[in-house]
Design an enzyme around this catalytic site. Structure first.
Site: not given
Length: 372
Positions: A45, A143, A270, A317
């Site tokens: 998957k 689940r 940052y 990023m």
């Protein structure tokens, strides 16, 4: 073109190189399959955990794997196109498809709710099909799945419906298989055995599946008829308290874009979270949270050759910064290795307070993928 060549060619913007060892995935599957006399499939998957299902699944099929597990209809269609004869189990069941989709693409839907069971019964009441679905029972993970007590009650009260559906497999999923001492493992096993006994009392002979990657290592009692390894195929440790028994599958090399010297008291990144306690030599590396590297990896270590160097400051990023003061000052690194060995994927995930699954499936599209 090598990474070094790319960096020397001003017309080429260097990106990371994600190397995926298909042979290691196949060897991992063979190792897992050898642990049990029963059938061993493969969970592919999420694009084979982000590594490329059209590369991974055919190699596993050639090695002898016959049953594959995906979640969505689009994943199943892509897999069917490259494996026309394989058995494909649709874990998302009828929440991601219709019964007719399953017939069209010859998929085995997992029915995990009373609603799905009723939907399938309605469908097979109007047309015949050779598709035999999978029934999923919730034995304690809470689940997806029909609660095990409800399932037993249904089998005892309406065995004719089970015979009408004629599932191929009844499955459940272990919640704590990677913690062998956890008492939920034994409770789930006993509940699953109770489900099997109820079905057998109804006179129906079916197959059963409980073990995921870590479940295989819990012993033969957990193996039943089908195994469903996923993460271990891709090099994630199925036995976290012990050395990783699997082969390394992925390595990630990221280019260094710049090297500079910062002074005592200078800040990095940052928020100015990192403050240099002394003059520090740093390298700025291409790769950030847009490429699947968690923003919280500050303090984690990557490799330059045989040396470990720490990430300092917040990840951006597109880049992050490492402290290379410990390296020879005459040496200018051209790249760093994020996953240098078989244990590093899990170690880095732990540094980010997550698991190897998340890191693996997040690895970004900007990397150049190289298949071995």
């Amino acid at each position: 073109m090598t990474m070094v060549d790319a960096m020397q060619d001003n017309s080429v913007v260097p990106t990371g190189i994600l190397t995926i060892n298909i042979s290691a995935i196949v060897d991992n599957w063979r190792q897992l399959a050898s642990m049990t006399p029963t059938a061993c499939g493969a969970v592919v998957k999420a694009n084979a955990y982000g590594l490329g299902v059209t590369k991974v699944a055919p190699a596993l099929a050639e090695a002898g794997c016959q049953q594959f597990y995906v979640v969505t209809l689009s994943e199943a269609i892509e897999l069917r196109q490259c494996l026309p004869e394989a058995t494909i189990v649709l874990l998302g069941g009828l929440s991601h498809s219709t019964p007719q989709d399953c017939v069209t693409y010859h998929l085995m839907p997992v029915l995990f709710s009373n609603v799905a069971v009723d939907q399938w019964l309605e469908f097979i009441g109007t047309q015949s099909t050779s598709i035999r679905p999978v029934l999923k029972v919730d034995t304690g993970m809470h689940r997806l799945g029909i609660p095990w007590r409800d399932f037993i009650g249904w089998v005892e009260d309406k065995p004719e419906q089970l015979k009408q559906i004629l599932p191929s497999v009844i499955m459940s999923h272990l919640a704590c298989a990677d913690i062998p001492s956890h008492d939920l493992n034994d409770r789930q096993l006993k509940r699953f055995q109770a489900v099997r006994e109820a079905v057998q009392r109804s006179g129906i002979e079916l197959s059963y599946s409980l073990a995921n990657s870590s479940g295989l290592f819990l012993g033969q009692d957990y193996h039943f008829d089908f195994q469903r390894p996923g993460s271990a195929l891709y090099g994630i440790n199925p036995t976290p308290a012990k050395p990783n028994p699997m082969k390394q599958v992925v390595s990630l090399r990221l280019p260094v874009l710049q090297v500079k010297l910062i002074r005592q008291g200078d800040t990095v990144g940052y928020g100015a979270d990192y403050v240099a306690s002394s003059d520090t030599r740093i390298a700025i590396v291409f790769g950030g949270y847009a490429d699947g590297l968690p923003r919280c990896l500050t303090g984690a270590k990557v490799s330059v050759g045989d040396h470990k160097v720490p990430i300092i400051g917040r990840l951006s990023m597109d880049s992050f910064v490492v402290d290379i003061t410990s390296l020879d000052s005459a040496f200018t690194p051209e790249q760093v290795e994020v996953f240098p060995d078989v244990s590093s994927l899990d170690q880095l995930a732990a540094e980010a307070n997550t698991i190897g699954y998340e890191l693996l499936t997040r690895l970004g599209r900007r990397y150049r993928r190289s298949y071995v």
